[in-house]
Design an enzyme around this catalytic site. Structure first.
Site, mmCIF file in Angstrom:
data_model
loop_
_atom_site.group_PDB
_atom_site.id
_atom_site.type_symbol
_atom_site.label_atom_id
_atom_site.label_comp_id
_atom_site.label_asym_id
_atom_site.label_seq_id
_atom_site.Cartn_x
_atom_site.Cartn_y
_atom_site.Cartn_z
ATOM 1 N N HIS A 1 6.542 -44.106 -10.140
ATOM 2 C CA HIS A 1 7.337 -45.196 -9.568
ATOM 3 C C HIS A 1 7.189 -45.253 -8.052
ATOM 4 O O HIS A 1 8.079 -45.739 -7.345
ATOM 5 C CB HIS A 1 8.818 -45.073 -9.948
ATOM 6 C CG HIS A 1 9.058 -44.891 -11.406
ATOM 7 N ND1 HIS A 1 9.050 -45.927 -12.306
ATOM 8 C CD2 HIS A 1 9.272 -43.757 -12.142
ATOM 9 C CE1 HIS A 1 9.258 -45.465 -13.535
ATOM 10 N NE2 HIS A 1 9.399 -44.148 -13.461
ATOM 11 N N SER B 1 -14.110 -54.767 10.709
ATOM 12 C CA SER B 1 -13.279 -55.905 11.081
ATOM 13 C C SER B 1 -13.953 -56.636 12.235
ATOM 14 O O SER B 1 -14.561 -56.006 13.111
ATOM 15 C CB SER B 1 -11.884 -55.430 11.507
ATOM 16 O OG SER B 1 -11.174 -56.478 12.139
#
Length: 479
Positions: free
Chosen positions: A188, A312
């Site tokens: 979770h 990038s």
């Protein structure tokens, strides 16, 4: 120099056309940007490959009929004649593709064009008297279903499966190499009982491998039984032949499984089964991509920079996980097509409709996007380096995960009759839930529980990095 009308071609909206002929520029990425990654599929699932396989099926049908003297007056061909007939297939090249296209432009029927293409070559072989036997008793789907089955079988066995197996083998090797590297689990998204990196990679390899085992056992079906699957024309023309035996031996001779009960089409159920299995492999691989991406984002893996590559356009420090992101997108596109094919190909109105004809032309695209994704994941994994110190640091800041171990030891002690072991879950919950617990606090807590000497010693020696059970041994199941 000013443009002249003769020098340029423009679109209706006035934009400069990119090429004099649309065929010179790819519309889709698989035939353009990613062509090299999917090129091996061209020999199996392209339009040209389909036509080559149609020619092959027609040629083999003619050889099969004559070889078994099915039709009176048409006995076996000589070895030389058979070789020349098969040469029509082995010599199927770009010129043959162009010629077939010219014939189809007149017939407006792809399979009829194949029949004429073969018939043109019989005089040179000295068997022009057998022209009537080309496509004998066949409906177009007799040829198409076998041609598609051969192409798909080849694509799976020669291209897709080897690439997928290589990827699984790569993951298995990573699992073995990192079998004992401790790692914090996250159930979770929260810190949970530690595992090892190798064991988690082994889970992935095991899941993917099970799907490959299913895919490897695919049954490729085929039929050749006439316009509605009744052998009506066959029996009417040659009533004395055992047409079911002729059909069965022919289909099996192609390396396929004979389907005895069909309408005009082979029902395509095997295709739907195959596409569902490949889609399931894709979905598991998609899950792999999202998990690896997430591990990269928290620093468990470092990406090895590629010399000269740009991460990038504005941030020079970045090395983006583009291989896994690219794979995610291509797996989704592949599954969109595979799911559609699996859902639509099992349905045909009454004895025949043509929805499958258009649908099946996208099989190569579905396989292509999956193959491209497999290639990207393989390249992405090669560019990863395990950041063992990050994994260790994460474990060292989450001592509360030992709460499970302490609770279970307390339960075992209670069963053995050690006093003061009541409510172990609640006591650990009060200590750890919502709180960060360091090594000193955990050891202090353990020392104050009143455990037996052996149990206390085991817990005091335990660390988050050492609390991995037999995770490293579980990797052996891959063998």
């Amino acid at each position: 120099m000013p443009e002249t009308a003769a020098a340029v071609t423009r679109t209706p909206s006035g934009r400069l056309a990119l090429a004099a002929s649309p065929e010179q520029i790819a519309l889709g990425p698989l035939d353009g940007r990613y062509q090299s990654a999917v090129a091996p599929l061209v020999d199996y699932l392209s339009e040209a490959a389909l036509n080559r396989d149609r020619v092959a099926v027609e040629v083999e049908w003619l050889i099969h009929l004559t070889g078994n003297s099915v039709l009176p007056g048409a006995g076996p061909l000589s070895a030389e004649q058979q070789e020349k007939l098969r040469g029509i297939v082995t010599e199927f090249d770009a010129a043959a593709v162009a010629e077939l296209a010219e014939i189809e432009a007149v017939t407006v029927h792809d399979v009829k064009a194949v029949e004429y293409y073969i018939s043109r070559r019989l005089p040179a072989i000295g068997i022009e008297n057998l022209t009537a036997m080309v496509h004998f008793g066949c409906t177009s789907e007799d040829i198409n279903n076998l041609s598609y089955a051969l192409g798909i079988k080849g694509a799976v066995e020669d291209v897709w499966l080897p690439a997928a197996r290589s990827l699984v083998g790569q993951i298995e090797a990573m699992a073995e190499e990192n079998r004992a590297v401790p790692m914090l689990s996250r159930t979770h998204g929260q810190p949970a009982t530690p595992t090892t990196l190798g064991k988690e990679l082994a889970v992935i390899a095991h899941r993917l491998g099970r799907q490959l085992d299913r895919i490897a056992k695919t049954e490729y079906l085929g039929k050749i039984n006439g316009a509605t699957g009744t052998y009506a024309a066959h029996v009417a023309s040659v009533p004395g032949a055992d047409w079911q035996a002729v059909s069965k031996s022919f289909v099996e001779g192609l390396g396929l499984t004979w389907n005895p009960l069909t309408t005009q089409i082979e029902s395509h159920d095997w295709q739907a089964e195959l596409y569902s299995d490949i889609a399931r492999f894709n979905r598991i691989l998609h899950n792999v991509c999202t998990d690896i991406w997430s591990y990269i984002s928290i620093g468990y893996f470092r990406q090895i920079p590629v010399t000269g590559a740009t991460g990038s356009s504005t941030m020079p420090h970045k090395v983006n996980p583009i291989r896994f992101e690219n794979a995610e997108a291509n797996l989704e596109i592949s599954n969109g097509l595979l799911d559609t094919l699996a859902a639509t190909l099992v349905t045909s109105r009454w004895q025949r409709d043509l929805t499958d004809s258009s649908s099946q032309r996208n099989i190569g695209v579905a396989f292509g996007h999956s193959l491209l994704a497999i290639s990207n994941v393989a390249k992405g994994l090669k560019a990863l380096d395990v950041a063992a110190e990050v994994l260790a640091g994460d474990l060292d800041t989450n001592w509360e995960v030992l709460g499970e171990a302490i609770q279970m030891v307390m339960r075992a002690e209670a069963i053995a009759g050690v006093p003061g072991m009541e409510n172990p879950y609640e006591r650990l919950k009060d200590l750890t839930r919502g709180h960060r617990v360091d090594a000193d606090r955990m050891k202090e807590f353990v020392s104050g529980l009143g455990l037996s000497a052996d149990a206390e010693a085991r817990l005091l020696a335990l660390t988050p990095g050492g609390y991995t059970g037999i995770a490293d041994q579980l990797v052996d199941h891959l063998k």
